[in-house]
Design a protein around this motif. Structure first.
Motif, PDB file in Angstrom:
ATOM      1  N   UNK A 198      19.091  -8.178  22.594  1.00  0.00           N
ATOM      2  CA  UNK A 198      19.694  -7.238  23.537  1.00  0.00           C
ATOM      3  C   UNK A 198      21.205  -7.470  23.649  1.00  0.00           C
ATOM      4  N   UNK A 199      21.654  -8.715  23.560  1.00  0.00           N
ATOM      5  CA  UNK A 199      23.091  -8.986  23.593  1.00  0.00           C
ATOM      6  C   UNK A 199      23.781  -8.405  22.358  1.00  0.00           C
ATOM      7  N   UNK A 200      23.137  -8.516  21.196  1.00  0.00           N
ATOM      8  CA  UNK A 200      23.693  -7.930  19.984  1.00  0.00           C
ATOM      9  C   UNK A 200      23.733  -6.416  20.091  1.00  0.00           C
ATOM     10  N   UNK A 201      22.715  -5.817  20.701  1.00  0.00           N
ATOM     11  CA  UNK A 201      22.688  -4.365  20.862  1.00  0.00           C
ATOM     12  C   UNK A 201      23.841  -3.894  21.749  1.00  0.00           C
ATOM     13  N   UNK A 202      24.065  -4.599  22.848  1.00  0.00           N
ATOM     14  CA  UNK A 202      25.169  -4.243  23.748  1.00  0.00           C
ATOM     15  C   UNK A 202      26.499  -4.362  23.013  1.00  0.00           C
ATOM     16  N   UNK A 257      31.190  -1.782  20.403  1.00  0.00           N
ATOM     17  CA  UNK A 257      32.067  -1.605  19.248  1.00  0.00           C
ATOM     18  C   UNK A 257      32.054  -0.155  18.767  1.00  0.00           C
ATOM     19  N   UNK A 258      30.887   0.461  18.817  1.00  0.00           N
ATOM     20  CA  UNK A 258      30.749   1.841  18.367  1.00  0.00           C
ATOM     21  C   UNK A 258      31.547   2.797  19.244  1.00  0.00           C
ATOM     22  N   UNK A 259      31.542   2.566  20.548  1.00  0.00           N
ATOM     23  CA  UNK A 259      32.176   3.485  21.476  1.00  0.00           C
ATOM     24  C   UNK A 259      33.547   3.030  21.956  1.00  0.00           C
ATOM     25  N   UNK A 260      34.164   2.098  21.233  1.00  0.00           N
ATOM     26  CA  UNK A 260      35.521   1.682  21.593  1.00  0.00           C
ATOM     27  C   UNK A 260      36.450   2.865  21.529  1.00  0.00           C
TER      28      UNK A 260
END
Length: 75
Positions: free
Chosen positions: A48-52, A57-60
């Motif tokens: 879950x930490x990797x998903x967050x 990073x995707x929505x920066x």
């Protein structure tokens, strides 16, 4: 001053810095970690930490490149 307050202040200061300075801080952090032979904090992350992290990073918002539908169709 407690360590937690110091961390919070440092985090606020880093958030206000330009991206190139943040990159230099990140490089310095990697240098210190390598010199002291510390394990990176992310070595213990769960899924879950990797998903967050991935979503952050995707929505920066610092990506100055605009992509169009035509760009996606080319690939």
């Amino acid at each position: 001053m407690t360590l937690m307050i110091t961390r919070e202040q440092l985090h606020k200061q880093i958030d206000a810095l330009p991206d190139d300075v943040v990159a230099q801080i990140a490089d310095f952090t990697l240098f210190v970690v390598a010199r002291r032979q510390l394990m990176p904090l992310y070595a213990e992350w769960n899924n879950s930490q990797w998903q967050v992290f991935t979503l952050e990073q995707l929505f920066r918002e610092d990506d100055d490149v605009d992509y169009t539908l035509e760009d996606a169709q080319e690939v």
